[in-house]
Design a protein around this motif. Structure first.
Motif, PDB file in Angstrom:
ATOM      1  N   ALA A  12       0.836  -1.199   0.000  1.00 60.85           N
ATOM      2  CA  ALA A  12       0.000   0.000   0.000  1.00 60.85           C
ATOM      3  C   ALA A  12       0.873   1.251   0.000  1.00 60.85           C
ATOM      4  O   ALA A  12       0.584   2.242  -0.664  1.00 60.85           O
ATOM      5  N   THR A  13       1.965   1.171   0.743  1.00 60.48           N
ATOM      6  CA  THR A  13       2.866   2.311   0.834  1.00 60.48           C
ATOM      7  C   THR A  13       3.519   2.597  -0.515  1.00 60.48           C
ATOM      8  O   THR A  13       3.575   3.745  -0.958  1.00 60.48           O
ATOM      9  N   ASN A  14       3.970   1.555  -1.181  1.00 57.63           N
ATOM     10  CA  ASN A  14       4.552   1.750  -2.509  1.00 57.63           C
ATOM     11  C   ASN A  14       3.539   2.374  -3.463  1.00 57.63           C
ATOM     12  O   ASN A  14       3.864   3.270  -4.235  1.00 57.63           O
ATOM     13  N   LEU A  15       2.336   1.865  -3.369  1.00 56.49           N
ATOM     14  CA  LEU A  15       1.249   2.394  -4.179  1.00 56.49           C
ATOM     15  C   LEU A  15       1.069   3.892  -3.933  1.00 56.49           C
ATOM     16  O   LEU A  15       1.021   4.692  -4.864  1.00 56.49           O
ATOM     17  N   GLY A  16       0.981   4.238  -2.686  1.00 54.73           N
ATOM     18  CA  GLY A  16       0.775   5.635  -2.298  1.00 54.73           C
ATOM     19  C   GLY A  16       1.922   6.519  -2.750  1.00 54.73           C
ATOM     20  O   GLY A  16       1.707   7.610  -3.276  1.00 54.73           O
ATOM     21  N   GLU A  17       3.130   6.021  -2.569  1.00 55.88           N
ATOM     22  CA  GLU A  17       4.291   6.776  -3.018  1.00 55.88           C
ATOM     23  C   GLU A  17       4.215   7.053  -4.511  1.00 55.88           C
ATOM     24  O   GLU A  17       4.577   8.128  -4.966  1.00 55.88           O
ATOM     25  N   GLY A  18       3.731   6.044  -5.242  1.00 51.56           N
ATOM     26  CA  GLY A  18       3.601   6.184  -6.690  1.00 51.56           C
ATOM     27  C   GLY A  18       2.704   7.330  -7.105  1.00 51.56           C
ATOM     28  O   GLY A  18       2.862   7.899  -8.181  1.00 51.56           O
ATOM     29  N   ILE A  19       1.761   7.684  -6.240  1.00 49.13           N
ATOM     30  CA  ILE A  19       0.906   8.805  -6.602  1.00 49.13           C
ATOM     31  C   ILE A  19       1.292  10.065  -5.835  1.00 49.13           C
ATOM     32  O   ILE A  19       0.510  10.997  -5.699  1.00 49.13           O
ATOM     33  N   GLY A  20       2.513  10.078  -5.304  1.00 43.88           N
ATOM     34  CA  GLY A  20       3.060  11.315  -4.757  1.00 43.88           C
ATOM     35  C   GLY A  20       2.870  11.546  -3.269  1.00 43.88           C
ATOM     36  O   GLY A  20       3.186  12.618  -2.768  1.00 43.88           O
TER      37      GLY A  20
END
Lengths: 154, 154
Positions: A12-20
DNA sequence: AAAATAATTTAAAACATATTAAACAATGGA
DNA sequence: TCCATTGTTTAATATGTTTTAAATTATTTT
């Protein structure tokens, strides 16, 4: 912490990072979302291996987004935190707020460009018109936002 | 450059930065969008006061997004660049690509979590179900993306 | 083909953001 | 009230990104 949970939080964290979004905000939200009981800042910091300062700062950010909320438990007088589980609602609200802020900023600038007597430049005024059209589409979208939101979240 | 144009580029750039794009990419796109004729990398660099390396890197980024395209003019054998004027198309395509990439990443992790025998934790499997529901909504959205896009862009 | 011009790549610098550690403030229990 | 614990703020450190300058490669002109 359980291995699977840990992996999910990581994902989830990687995902979130991907959107800034920043790492800490994502980790904290994911942890609270998956937890079956409210957690204190200290616990959060311990579980995620993160300084308490960082927890504090990012919890407040999440509160502003209405992504987490403080709750009080009898016995404890310090606040515990839980996740607002409705992810769609959070995302859509953030989206709306963001668009509104940007519209307010760009509109006067476009108006100014329109008033300006650079009429000699045919291309330029055509482009300004294009942008205005786009802006009014976005405004229409915002005007019907609640309808769209309920279509999606329900 | 004309004062009004300059201001517009500045405004567009601030806007773009606000949604996480880098300065140079925004400046270059805005310049090309407002220009009535294609520009060479050298010209772009000169107009925006930006190193040619930076122009080069960010033009390629814009090309990957299909936000600008190379064109050839008889006489010139080096490429000139123009903006793809359909901003909505660019944004929606970026959105779609982004979502797809992230879905592909998160799905196997959810599957894994589902298979995993942590059935003792009722809350956890409930949360996994919630996420799955959300993912299938997003997939539905993607499946109908072309329809949605044409509703918006036309 | 050689010289001149243009574009790309890269390593380093400038800049921006996130995180921490430490000082400070607030709260709860003895 | 005083001590112990928790939370917040801040200044500094660490990390990551963008931009540049310089070296390299490619293209055009003579």
């Amino acid at each position: 912490m359980e291995k699977t949970k840990e992996k999910l939080i990581e994902a989830a964290t990687n995902l979130g990072e991907g959107i800034g979004l920043n790492r800490a905000v994502c980790q904290i939200y994911a942890l609270l979302y998956l937890s079956d009981h409210p957690l204190s800042p200290t616990e959060i910091g311990k579980i995620l291996g993160m300084s308490k300062g960082n927890v504090s700062i990012n919890l407040r950010t999440l509160e502003q987004w209405d992504a987490v909320k403080k709750i009080w438990r009898k016995g404890y007088s310090r606040a515990l935190y839980t996740a607002n589980e409705n992810i769609e609602e959070i995302v859509l609200n953030k989206l709306k707020t963001g668009i509104e802020k940007r519209l307010k900023y760009i509109k006067p600038i476009i108006s100014l460009a329109k008033e300006n007597p650079s009429h000699s430049d045919e291309n330029f005024s055509e482009k300004i018109n294009q942008i205005e059209k786009l802006l009014s589409k976005i405004e229409f979208f915002l005007g019907n936002f609640e309808t769209i939101k309920s279509l999606i979240t329900k």
